[in-house]
Scaffold this motif. Structure first.
Motif, short mmCIF file in Angstrom:
data_model
loop_
_atom_site.label_atom_id
_atom_site.label_comp_id
_atom_site.label_asym_id
_atom_site.label_seq_id
_atom_site.Cartn_x
_atom_site.Cartn_y
_atom_site.Cartn_z
N SER A 121 -69.29 -3.48 53.47
CA SER A 121 -68.67 -4.73 52.69
C SER A 121 -68.41 -4.34 51.18
CB SER A 121 -70.03 -5.59 52.85
OG SER A 121 -71.07 -5.00 52.19
N CYS A 122 -68.76 -3.11 50.80
CA CYS A 122 -68.51 -2.62 49.45
C CYS A 122 -66.96 -1.95 49.44
CB CYS A 122 -69.53 -1.94 49.03
SG CYS A 122 -69.36 -0.98 47.29
N GLY A 123 -66.08 -2.62 48.48
CA GLY A 123 -64.70 -1.90 48.63
C GLY A 123 -64.93 -0.43 47.86
N TRP A 124 -65.73 -0.20 46.97
CA TRP A 124 -65.79 1.05 46.10
C TRP A 124 -66.43 1.99 47.24
CZ3 TRP A 124 -63.73 2.35 41.94
CH2 TRP A 124 -63.39 1.35 40.65
N CYS A 125 -67.33 1.75 47.61
CA CYS A 125 -68.05 2.41 48.81
C CYS A 125 -67.19 2.91 50.02
CB CYS A 125 -69.51 1.62 49.38
SG CYS A 125 -70.78 1.23 47.92
N ALA A 126 -66.56 2.22 50.52
CA ALA A 126 -65.80 2.32 51.81
C ALA A 126 -64.61 3.10 51.54
CB ALA A 126 -65.34 0.93 52.46
N SER A 127 -64.12 2.88 50.17
CA SER A 127 -62.73 3.33 49.78
C SER A 127 -62.81 4.95 49.76
CB SER A 127 -62.14 3.05 48.35
OG SER A 127 -63.12 3.32 47.29
N ILE A 128 -63.99 5.51 49.36
CA ILE A 128 -64.21 7.01 49.38
C ILE A 128 -64.19 7.65 50.87
CG2 ILE A 128 -66.71 6.92 49.43
CD1 ILE A 128 -64.75 9.44 47.48
N TRP A 129 -64.53 6.90 51.86
CA TRP A 129 -64.53 7.37 53.27
C TRP A 129 -63.12 7.28 53.82
CZ3 TRP A 129 -68.17 10.45 54.14
CH2 TRP A 129 -69.62 10.53 53.29
N VAL A 130 -62.45 6.39 53.30
CA VAL A 130 -61.12 5.87 54.03
C VAL A 130 -60.33 6.87 53.36
CG1 VAL A 130 -59.16 4.31 53.87
CG2 VAL A 130 -61.40 3.38 54.29
N ALA A 131 -60.51 7.20 51.88
CA ALA A 131 -59.51 8.26 51.44
C ALA A 131 -59.95 9.47 51.78
CB ALA A 131 -60.04 8.31 50.02
N ALA A 132 -61.21 10.03 52.24
CA ALA A 132 -61.58 11.08 52.87
C ALA A 132 -60.75 11.39 54.25
CB ALA A 132 -63.07 11.20 53.02
N ALA A 133 -60.31 10.31 54.76
CA ALA A 133 -59.71 10.39 56.20
C ALA A 133 -58.02 10.40 55.72
CB ALA A 133 -60.01 9.16 57.01
N VAL A 134 -57.64 9.69 54.78
CA VAL A 134 -56.26 9.56 54.56
C VAL A 134 -55.76 10.86 53.86
CG1 VAL A 134 -54.40 8.30 53.19
CG2 VAL A 134 -56.14 7.08 54.36
N THR A 135 -56.54 11.50 52.83
CA THR A 135 -55.99 12.45 51.98
C THR A 135 -55.65 13.66 52.94
OG1 THR A 135 -57.26 11.77 50.13
CG2 THR A 135 -56.67 14.20 50.25
N PRO A 136 -56.83 14.44 53.97
CA PRO A 136 -56.01 15.39 54.69
C PRO A 136 -54.90 15.04 55.56
CG PRO A 136 -58.16 14.63 55.33
CD PRO A 136 -57.95 13.74 54.22
N THR A 137 -54.92 13.68 55.97
CA THR A 137 -53.86 13.27 57.08
C THR A 137 -52.52 13.41 56.12
OG1 THR A 137 -55.46 11.96 58.41
CG2 THR A 137 -52.86 11.48 58.50
N ALA A 138 -52.50 13.06 54.74
CA ALA A 138 -51.33 12.97 54.08
C ALA A 138 -50.85 14.25 53.68
CB ALA A 138 -51.56 12.11 52.94
N PHE A 139 -51.68 15.20 53.45
CA PHE A 139 -51.42 16.52 53.46
C PHE A 139 -50.79 17.32 54.53
CE2 PHE A 139 -53.94 16.60 49.50
CZ PHE A 139 -53.12 17.52 48.70
N MET A 140 -51.36 17.02 55.69
CA MET A 140 -51.05 17.66 56.87
C MET A 140 -49.65 16.95 57.56
SD MET A 140 -54.42 18.75 58.93
CE MET A 140 -54.95 16.89 59.11
N ALA A 141 -49.72 15.71 57.26
CA ALA A 141 -48.48 14.86 57.84
C ALA A 141 -47.55 14.02 57.17
CB ALA A 141 -49.20 13.97 59.12
N GLY A 142 -47.68 14.10 55.84
CA GLY A 142 -47.25 13.64 54.85
C GLY A 142 -45.64 13.50 54.71
N ASP A 143 -44.85 14.59 55.43
CA ASP A 143 -43.61 14.66 55.29
C ASP A 143 -43.18 14.05 56.92
OD1 ASP A 143 -43.33 15.63 52.79
OD2 ASP A 143 -43.43 17.68 53.46
N THR A 144 -44.02 13.74 57.70
CA THR A 144 -43.39 13.23 58.79
C THR A 144 -42.96 11.81 58.84
OG1 THR A 144 -45.64 12.49 59.87
CG2 THR A 144 -44.87 14.88 60.06
N LEU A 145 -41.95 11.25 59.83
CA LEU A 145 -41.45 9.96 59.86
C LEU A 145 -42.74 9.33 60.12
CD1 LEU A 145 -39.03 8.12 59.39
CD2 LEU A 145 -38.49 8.76 61.83
#
Length: 95
Positions: A48-72
């Motif tokens: 229920s806390c945007g500040w709290c949840a965002s760190i975990w969401v970012a922790a999932a999005v960041t490596p995905t972006a590094f590995m697959a960021g150039d894919t369609l």
């Protein structure tokens, strides 16, 4: 990671976080979490806390972006989430 991938990753992180913490469609998940772990639990607070949840969401999005960021597939998905987030912000300020 280039600037475009960073920006759509940012937008995707914002939208996913908003979905988890505020959207009606995820209310059942938040209620389930509170029922499972208690209303005053850290887990219930996390979803229920945007500040709290965002760190975990970012922790999932960041490596995905590094590995697959150039894919369609990544670009389409992250762009759609970013546009959804921006549209939601605009509609809440314009309407």
């Amino acid at each position: 990671m280039n600037v475009a991938v960073f920006l759509i990753s940012l937008g995707a992180t914002c939208r996913i976080t908003r979905f988890i913490t505020k959207d009606t469609l995820a209310a059942g998940f938040r209620v389930w979490t509170a029922d499972r772990f208690g209303d005053d639990s850290r887990a219930a607070y996390l979803v229920s806390c945007g500040w709290c949840a965002s760190i975990w969401v970012a922790a999932a999005v960041t490596p995905t972006a590094f590995m697959a960021g150039d894919t369609l597939a990544f670009k389409i998905g992250a762009t759609a989430l970013t546009l959804s987030y921006i549209t939601g912000l605009a509609s809440s300020h314009v309407d």
